[in-house]
Each structure stands twice: as structure tokens, then as C-alpha cells.
Design a protein around this motif. Sequence first.
Motif, short mmCIF file in Angstrom:
data_model
loop_
_atom_site.label_atom_id
_atom_site.label_comp_id
_atom_site.label_asym_id
_atom_site.label_seq_id
_atom_site.Cartn_x
_atom_site.Cartn_y
_atom_site.Cartn_z
N VAL A 100 0.86 -1.18 0.00
CA VAL A 100 0.00 0.00 0.00
C VAL A 100 0.90 1.23 0.00
O VAL A 100 1.93 1.23 0.69
CB VAL A 100 -0.91 0.04 1.26
CG1 VAL A 100 -1.58 1.39 1.41
CG2 VAL A 100 -1.96 -1.07 1.20
N SER A 101 0.55 2.23 -0.76
CA SER A 101 1.25 3.51 -0.66
C SER A 101 0.23 4.64 -0.67
O SER A 101 -0.87 4.49 -1.20
CB SER A 101 2.26 3.68 -1.80
OG SER A 101 1.61 3.73 -3.06
N VAL A 102 0.63 5.76 -0.06
CA VAL A 102 -0.26 6.91 0.07
C VAL A 102 0.51 8.17 -0.27
O VAL A 102 1.60 8.40 0.27
CB VAL A 102 -0.84 7.03 1.50
CG1 VAL A 102 -1.66 8.29 1.64
CG2 VAL A 102 -1.68 5.81 1.83
N ALA A 103 -0.04 8.98 -1.16
CA ALA A 103 0.50 10.30 -1.47
C ALA A 103 -0.49 11.34 -0.98
O ALA A 103 -1.67 11.30 -1.35
CB ALA A 103 0.73 10.45 -2.96
N VAL A 104 -0.02 12.25 -0.14
CA VAL A 104 -0.89 13.24 0.47
C VAL A 104 -0.35 14.64 0.25
O VAL A 104 0.84 14.89 0.43
CB VAL A 104 -1.04 13.00 2.00
CG1 VAL A 104 -1.73 14.16 2.68
CG2 VAL A 104 -1.80 11.71 2.25
N VAL A 105 -1.23 15.54 -0.17
CA VAL A 105 -0.95 16.97 -0.18
C VAL A 105 -2.06 17.60 0.64
O VAL A 105 -3.23 17.57 0.24
CB VAL A 105 -0.96 17.56 -1.61
CG1 VAL A 105 -0.67 19.05 -1.56
CG2 VAL A 105 0.04 16.84 -2.50
N MET A 106 -1.73 18.13 1.82
CA MET A 106 -2.77 18.65 2.70
C MET A 106 -2.42 20.03 3.22
O MET A 106 -1.31 20.26 3.73
CB MET A 106 -3.04 17.71 3.88
CG MET A 106 -4.27 18.12 4.69
SD MET A 106 -4.90 16.83 5.78
CE MET A 106 -3.66 16.81 7.05
#
Length: 330
Positions: A242-248
Amino acid sequence: MMPFTYERASNPAQATGAVAANPQARFISGGTNLLDLMKLEIEKPDHLVDISRLPMATMQDTAEGGLRIGAQVRNSDLAADSRVRSRYPLLSQALLAGASGQIRNKASTGGNLLQRTRCPYFYDPNMPCNKREPGAGCSALEGHNRMNAVIGASGDCISVHPSDMAVALTALDATVQTIMPDGQTRSLPITELYRLPATTPHIETQLAQGEMIVAVTLPPAPPGHQLYRKVRDRASYAFALVSVAVVMDAEGGQVRSARIALGGIAPKPWRAVAAEQALAGQQAAARSYSAAAEAALAGAQGHGGNDFKIPLAKRTLQQALATAAQTPRA
């Protein structure tokens, strides 16, 4: 390896024309995926068109404040570029997590986007695979499917897209620029580049025969914090479970906006629009992150060996959001 002929293209028109004229021809640049597939006789091109020397290995700032990345820019150079590290750290993090230094030194931007699945049944010519041989069946459905998709898949294919870079570019709203054999160009949002398998898993992108990626363009750096989180079996070179890319963008305890993309769970980099909508305007708190994670994985379906990916993806997303919210603004 099957016999093939080879030519080195001196310009884009020569390259696109040669591949358009022969359905069995393929572009080759770094070859980090194609050559492996040729050795296994999964890919059987009778002609290779080398595009590695075409003038597409530079990066330029755009007039809008973004960055244009040539298709021949090597992954190592892209990850190390000061503009990428300062304005798009998410992309640098994904590249460094994606492969060994030796592979990054050879792999190109365009080739990374177009690498094919690592599903073990796709790599085994002795096993039925609809992606390799349309109509043969999908061995992974009831076989060893630990690495396979839990969302966006179909009854004909549950493979996942392996690129870390593509997940980061999806969260960054990248655009892919191409050139056609007739010289016309077009721009595709990266979310529109890939096709879901449905009943034609062997057709993986929207690109026409002979159409060539020439660049990837990033818009101006988004506000807020960027983070790439990858869960894998070992810390060294391995594909994502699983991978997650976040821009918050969060300030004053409230989420102004968020962009989220997931990898390792779908046949394409998965833009979690429902999770983004669930977060916008909410408090930057565990309850909001949990709601976003539930929205992101709504409708996900495991196939036995990969059931664990659903709760793992939720936990990884929640952790990434919490980390992004706590990181001081630059």
C-alpha cells in the motif's frame, strides 16, 4: 529472447512513425521493465525503436510557475533536482522509495509511467492471464493474490499498477504531454492516462499505437505539506503493498484542502476524490482522518490473500494525514 531488429531514432517523427507502422514495434529507453519482459517472452516485439537519445532529458520552469519534466529525465536526476525537492518533495520521496539507485540511474520518466504490472501470473507464461493473453482467464482471482488489487479491478483482472512515481504525480495533478505519429500533440491529465481493466485488461492506457510521451508537466507547487508513505515487505527495493501520497493544507486546526492518491491497491494510481471531499473544511483530527479513510476504501473488495490491504490502506492513510497535519508549514 525472440529475434528483433533495432533502430535509434534521431527525432520524434522518426520514432513515432516507426512504431505506428508496426503493431509489433515498441519504444525503448532505459529498458528496466521491457527487457525483463522480453527475456521471459511476455513481450515479443520484432522491432525496437530507441528513443533514449532524443532531446527530452531536461527540466524547465513553466511560465505559470510549474515544472516541465522531459520524458527522458532519469529518475535519479528527477529525485535530486533542487526544484523538485523544495517544491514537490512528495515526488522526490516517491522516487527514492520506488527503486534501487542502479535502477533509478537508468529508468526514465516516461518509461516509469508505462511500466507493466508485476502480478506473478502475468510474469508466468504457463498460467492463464487476460492481460498477457486476452480471453485466457485470470489466475489471480483464486490464486496467490496477496499483491493484487482491492479496488478498481474487474472479474477479468485484479493486477495493480506498480509505479510509485505515478502515485505521487497523481496527487500533484500532473499532466502528460504526448506527440502523435502525424505530429499533433495532446495533453492528458495523469488521471486520464490509465484505463481500468473492465473486460479489456490488455489495453492499459489511452495512448494510441505510435503515440509517445514527451514530457510531464506539474502545476505550481500546492499549498500545505506533502508526504509519501509506502508500506512494503522490506525496507530495501520492493513494490508497495500500500502507498499513500498526500498533499494537505491545514491551518488553525482545520483542513483547507487535500489531495490524496493511493498505490498498490488498484490497476492505476487511485485518486481518492471521496476522501478529499470528506476532509475539506473538517477539523484536522483523528475522527476526520478515519472518515476520509473509510471514504477512500468504500467499495473495496479483497480476494482472500489480499483482504489485509483494505484495513492496511485505511491505517496508512490515517497515519499519513495525521503526520501531514502536524508538520509545521514552511
